[in-house]
Design an enzyme around this catalytic site. Structure first.
Site, PDB file in Angstrom:
ATOM      1  CG  HIS A 144      -9.091   3.683   2.349  1.00  0.00           C
ATOM      2  ND1 HIS A 144      -9.961   4.450   3.078  1.00  0.00           N
ATOM      3  CD2 HIS A 144      -8.294   3.046   3.247  1.00  0.00           C
ATOM      4  CE1 HIS A 144      -9.708   4.295   4.369  1.00  0.00           C
ATOM      5  NE2 HIS A 144      -8.705   3.438   4.497  1.00  0.00           N
ATOM      6  CG  ASN A 168      -3.969   3.502   1.874  1.00  0.00           C
ATOM      7  OD1 ASN A 168      -3.458   2.389   1.914  1.00  0.00           O
ATOM      8  ND2 ASN A 168      -5.137   3.776   2.410  1.00  0.00           N
ATOM      9  CG  HIS A 220      -6.599  -3.526   5.133  1.00  0.00           C
ATOM     10  ND1 HIS A 220      -7.202  -2.310   4.879  1.00  0.00           N
ATOM     11  CD2 HIS A 220      -7.050  -3.920   6.365  1.00  0.00           C
ATOM     12  CE1 HIS A 220      -8.000  -2.000   5.909  1.00  0.00           C
ATOM     13  NE2 HIS A 220      -7.920  -2.957   6.819  1.00  0.00           N
ATOM     14  CG  ASP A 251      -1.808  -1.163   1.396  1.00  0.00           C
ATOM     15  OD1 ASP A 251      -1.364  -2.267   1.044  1.00  0.00           O
ATOM     16  OD2 ASP A 251      -2.921  -1.007   1.907  1.00  0.00           O
TER      17      ASP A 251
HETATM   18 FE   LIG Z   1      -4.024   0.486   2.863  1.00  0.00          FE
HETATM   19 FE   LIG Z   2      -7.177  -0.938   3.247  1.00  0.00          FE
END
Ligand SMILES: [Fe+2]
Ligand SMILES: [Fe+2]
Length: 265
Positions: A70, A41, A180, A9
């Site tokens: 997200h 993100n 995540h 991420d």
């Molecule tokens: Fe994330």
């Molecule tokens: Fe996430």
């Protein structure tokens, strides 16, 4: 053999700076054929803009961008997603209506075709996410048998769900990894000698933080319950990833390693 690099991420500006700073070096050192990043993100910590998506694809030559809970935080994605061919949404998330947005079949720079699936967990996640296992079964069935390289990003909070999915598809996918949690796990291995696995890649972003968020704000919210706007942190930027060798004919994973890049390396 095809080398797959999967990057965890990318969190806000610090995460994007890590790609600028470390990805050229990483390409030079490891020569990946396929590069996948999780981009949920990338825009200010929450969601993805078209500008950043294009930067990933055009400037960084990233082959696929997977997402997570997200995915829709920047509303413009509902418009620009129609123009993308390398964006992969969490197929079984309650607000992803078209499950086929969770599967892309693409061509790597070495001419090899590969498939990428993005799915999302149910435990400790927002209500309404559909069955992970049945969704992944369906998507795997859609991949032509000639496409041997099959990669799955399971975006989940629970380590158990990620590992269970890895074992569930062992022998049917080349590589399964979690995203995540923003915390890397040190359990990379090969299930049944066929499917490379790692419970979580970890975050690409600022580690002087609480999972990428400025520490003061994160602690304040936990102490008081007050919801002030979260800002991504900036200090101690690091890139976390895995690199795996996949046999082109069998689609089996032959090796998997974790990679970490930070400024003082
Ligand atoms: Fe994330
Ligand atoms: Fe996430």
């Amino acid at each position: 053999m095809t080398k797959v690099l999967a990057i965890g991420d990318v969190m806000g500006k610090a995460g994007r700076r890590c790609l600028d700073d470390f990805l050229p070096k990483l390409r030079e050192e490891h020569s990946p054929d396929i590069v996948i990043v999780n981009g949920e993100n990338a825009a200010g910590g929450f969601g993805l803009t078209e500008k950043i998506y294009n930067e990933f694809i055009q400037n960084h030559r990233i082959d696929a961008v997977t997402m997570g809970n997200h995915w829709h935080d920047k509303r413009e994605i509902f418009e620009f997603m129609k123009r993308t061919d390398r964006l992969v949404l969490p197929a079984n998330m309650g607000n992803v209506e078209q499950e086929d947005m969770g599967l892309r079949i693409l061509t790597a720079q070495n001419g090899i075709r590969f498939a990428v699936i993005n799915c999302i967990g149910r435990a400790f996640m927002r209500e309404g996410n559909r069955d992970i296992f049945k969704t992944v079964d369906k998507l795997l069935d859609h991949i032509p048998s000639s496409v041997r390289i099959r990669i799955i990003d399971i975006h989940a909070e629970a380590t158990s769900e990620k590992q269970a999915l890895g074992w569930y598809v062992a022998g049917r996918a080349s590589l399964v990894y979690g995203t995540h949690s923003h915390v890397p796990t040190a359990d990379e291995r090969i299930f049944n000698g066929k499917t490379g696995f790692c419970t979580d890649l970890g975050m690409t972003g600022a580690y002087n933080s609480v999972i990428g968020i400025e520490t003061g704000a994160a602690i304040h919210r936990l102490l008081t319950g007050e919801k002030k706007k979260f800002e991504p942190a900036t200090a101690d930027p690091r890139l976390y990833a895995i690199i795996a060798d996949i046999d082109d004919d069998s689609g089996h994973c032959k090796s998997i390693r974790r990679l970490r890049y930070q400024l003082d390396d």
